[in-house]
Design an enzyme around this catalytic site. Structure first.
Site, mmCIF file in Angstrom:
data_model
loop_
_atom_site.group_PDB
_atom_site.id
_atom_site.type_symbol
_atom_site.label_atom_id
_atom_site.label_comp_id
_atom_site.label_asym_id
_atom_site.label_seq_id
_atom_site.Cartn_x
_atom_site.Cartn_y
_atom_site.Cartn_z
ATOM 1 C CD GLU A 114 -2.799 0.169 2.466
ATOM 2 O OE1 GLU A 114 -3.727 -0.391 2.289
ATOM 3 O OE2 GLU A 114 -2.607 0.480 3.507
ATOM 4 C CE LYS A 144 5.685 4.933 6.722
ATOM 5 N NZ LYS A 144 5.483 6.290 6.815
ATOM 6 N NE ARG A 168 2.910 6.392 15.871
ATOM 7 C CZ ARG A 168 3.303 6.046 16.957
ATOM 8 N NH1 ARG A 168 2.594 5.980 17.889
ATOM 9 N NH2 ARG A 168 4.331 5.283 17.094
ATOM 10 C CD GLU A 180 6.984 8.636 5.203
ATOM 11 O OE1 GLU A 180 7.999 9.224 5.345
ATOM 12 O OE2 GLU A 180 6.105 8.307 6.224
ATOM 13 C CE LYS A 185 -1.193 -1.155 5.918
ATOM 14 N NZ LYS A 185 -2.257 -0.192 6.252
ATOM 15 N NE ARG A 222 7.424 0.030 16.501
ATOM 16 C CZ ARG A 222 6.996 1.053 15.953
ATOM 17 N NH1 ARG A 222 6.973 1.115 14.491
ATOM 18 N NH2 ARG A 222 6.679 2.025 16.583
#
Ligand code: ATP
Length: 584
Positions: free
Chosen positions: A255, A257, A277, A399, A404, A415
């Site tokens: 995907e 980023k 976040r 970036e 996933k 994480r």
């Protein structure tokens, strides 16, 4: 009659914990204590857990005690008779106001006092946090003094540390959650952890535990729209092939980023809220996002908010110029790139595989050009697929890419290996950013006339205590930041650059600047250069294509990247070149 747990009881346990660094021992002390509280005084369990975490409120409420260092010094001064000057001197030596207050208490005051319960302390600390506005410093200090005067020396130590919002005994949130679990004779800590991550509030957690017990916690402990959940995080990968090897046995997605701000969008009862976040309430920063959703169904979407103009993604820095509150006029438009949904129409979706969550997202929401779009992502089957996606992402001003696993559940705060991130910077740049000191500046030309247009940055040599230039930087600055830096740096211009290492061959700036400001900088690579001295070798190390990231107001020049560090980074990057070659 209920036996109230005393603040002294809690302090004695905290003191025991402070005497060991062994995780298991800490868990055992704390879980035994929680067990006693659960039986003797269950109503104070949630306050005790909050205090063990050195907090009064759930983190997402962003409500702080509002007690600065100055008030603590004043309160200790009045409570002990020491002057503020003496307290400051003692602090330089011990670094601990709690110990200073404990060691200098006037003991006789304490002798006749009624013992404080945990609830007394917790409620009074809340009262202190409520005091805001004009005379709040004084009223806060008076309330603090009242509490201090009712404390024994040991209690004073922990009370002061609670005022500072840090217990300094190595008690991490994870240890507290494990200890709660053990107090319920449950060694499977994931039950408590997942309940807390869904609804990060000790009050709610303890209430659910006391009412339903640990066995039924997961049934009753629910995600609640309006209360942020901890976002799922990704592991970084520096290498496409290695990243592919971690995902190839699974169906997975690559995907885009996006480079913006993570936004967790909650919609319920016709209201929309946006969380960051770090679970901060950003609703006021994004009136354009909150006005976007008219759905009658409740939902929580995980997304990246990106500065957007003329159908294009703009640099991340643009979005950070937006005010956090009272945004009346939208100067920087935002496009939301939605990549996940964790709650829809009163149902939690955490345990569904990503493939199904994506389906729910895509079938129940419609894209609004330039405002609400789905993150671009495709299933990949080879390294080449990822490479293509990576190239497309880079060309689309992203970036990098996220990988996933399509079978993965949504694991709040984890994480997880099911999510990977590969950034452009990781592949072709120095892995970490550097914190460098501004030691010189060049006057701007053209658009930058009237400001500085470039800056000379240096590493700190902690052996010579001098600064060694390593690059000239002119990229990554907004017009506003250039103006700000001109104003900040002008008073620091000096004709005596005695702290800076340079010679005839070195690059000379238009003006030297006294070392004071530290900036975080990213570079494409490091190289050897005769015009820089960083590293103190014949040729210094310099940064290729340095880009300004942000100011490090939390760092002093002596805390900057050292010359030895940059030398090590250079050597590592030379070693790694063969590893990275396959992607270039
Ligand atoms: P981390 O969030 O992993 O601790 P960080 O805050 O430094 O690290 P990054 O390293 O840039 O952030 O990478 C993760 C972030 O990327 C996410 O938190 C999210 O904000 C952002 N992001 C952009 N696009 C996506 C996407 N498609 N899926 C998930 N996250 C994305």
């Amino acid at each position: 009659m209920v036996d109230k747990i005393l603040f002294l009881d809690l302090c004695k346990e905290l003191e025991k914990i402070s005497k060991t660094t062994k995780r298991l021992e800490i868990q055992s002390i704390l879980s035994q204590f929680f067990k006693i509280v659960k039986i003797k005084d269950p109503n104070s369990l949630s306050s005790i857990v909050f205090l063990c975490n050195a907090s009064l409120y759930p983190e997402y409420l962003n409500t702080e005690m509002g007690i600065g260092e100055h008030i603590i010094q004043q309160a200790i001064s009045e409570g002990t008779g020491l002057s503020v000057k003496t307290i400051k001197q003692k602090f330089v030596k011990s670094g601990d106001y709690g110990v200073i207050a404990m060691d200098n208490r006037v003991n006789q005051l304490f002798a006749s006092k009624k013992l404080l319960t945990v609830e007394d302390v917790f409620n009074n600390m809340k009262r202190i946090s409520f005091e805001t506005g004009k005379n709040s410093t004084n009223s806060k200090k008076n309330l603090m003094l009242q509490l201090m005067n009712a404390c024994s020396p040991l209690e004073t130590k922990y009370l002061i540390r609670l005022f500072e919002s840090q217990l300094k005994i190595g008690l991490a949130l994870q240890t507290i959650l494990i200890s709660i679990s053990l107090a319920y004779d449950e060694s499977n800590f994931t039950i408590i952890k997942s309940a807390y991550n869904k609804h990060p509030d000790f009050n709610y957690l303890i209430e659910m535990l006391l009412v339903h017990g640990i066995e039924k916690l997961n049934i009753f402990c629910k995600i609640t729209p309006g209360i942020p959940i901890k976002p799922m995080l990704a592991h970084p990968h520096k290498n496409l092939t290695k990243a592919f090897s971690k995902f190839e046995n699974n169906k997975f997605l690559s995907e885009f980023k996006y480079d913006g701000e993570r936004v967790q969008i909650h919609h319920f009862n016709g209201v929309t809220k946006v969380f960051s976040r770090n679970s901060e309430d950003m609703t006021e920063k994004f009136p354009d996002i909150t006005s976007m959703f008219l759905s009658e169904k409740s939902f929580i979407i995980d997304a990246e908010g990106v500065a957007f103009s003329d159908g294009k993604i703009m640099p991340f820095q643009l979005l950070s110029t937006r005010k956090r509150k009272n945004v009346e006029k939208i100067e920087v438009a935002v496009c939301v790139f939605a990549f996940d949904i964790v709650f829809f129409d009163s149902k939690e979706l955490l345990d569904m595989p990503l493939s199904e969550r994506r389906e729910i997202l895509r079938s129940n929401f419609s894209e609004i050009e330039s405002k609400f779009q789905f993150a671009i992502g495709y299933e990949c089957n080879s390294v080449e697929d990822i490479e293509t996606q990576f190239k497309n992402a880079s060309e689309g001003n992203c970036e990098g890419v996220m990988l996933k696993s399509l079978t993965s559940t949504y694991q709040p705060s984890h994480r997880s290996n099911s999510w990977g991130k590969i950034k452009k910077d990781y592949l072709d740049a120095v892995g970490d950013s550097l914190d460098l000191v501004v030691v010189g500046a060049f006057y701007g030309k053209g658009k930058r006339t009237g400001n500085f247009g470039g800056f000379l940055l240096a590493t700190y040599n902690d052996e010579t205590t001098r600064f060694e230039p390593c690059c000239k930087i002119g990229t990554g600055f907004s017009d506003e930041s250039l103006k700000l830096f001109y104003d900040q740096l002008s008073p620091k211009i000096t004709s005596n650059p005695s702290q800076i290492d340079f010679n005839d061959k070195s690059i000379h700036p238009d003006v030297w600047i006294l070392p004071h400001y530290v900036w975080e900088v990213k570079a494409a690579s490091l190289s050897l250069s005769p015009i820089y001295s960083a590293g103190s070798r014949e040729k210094g190390i310099s940064l290729r294509f340095p880009r300004f990231l942000n100011e490090r107001t939390d760092k002093k020049p002596e805390d900057a990247t050292t010359s030895n560090q940059i030398w090590r980074m250079y050597n590592e990057s030379v070693d790694e070149k063969s590893d990275d070659a396959e992607f270039n």
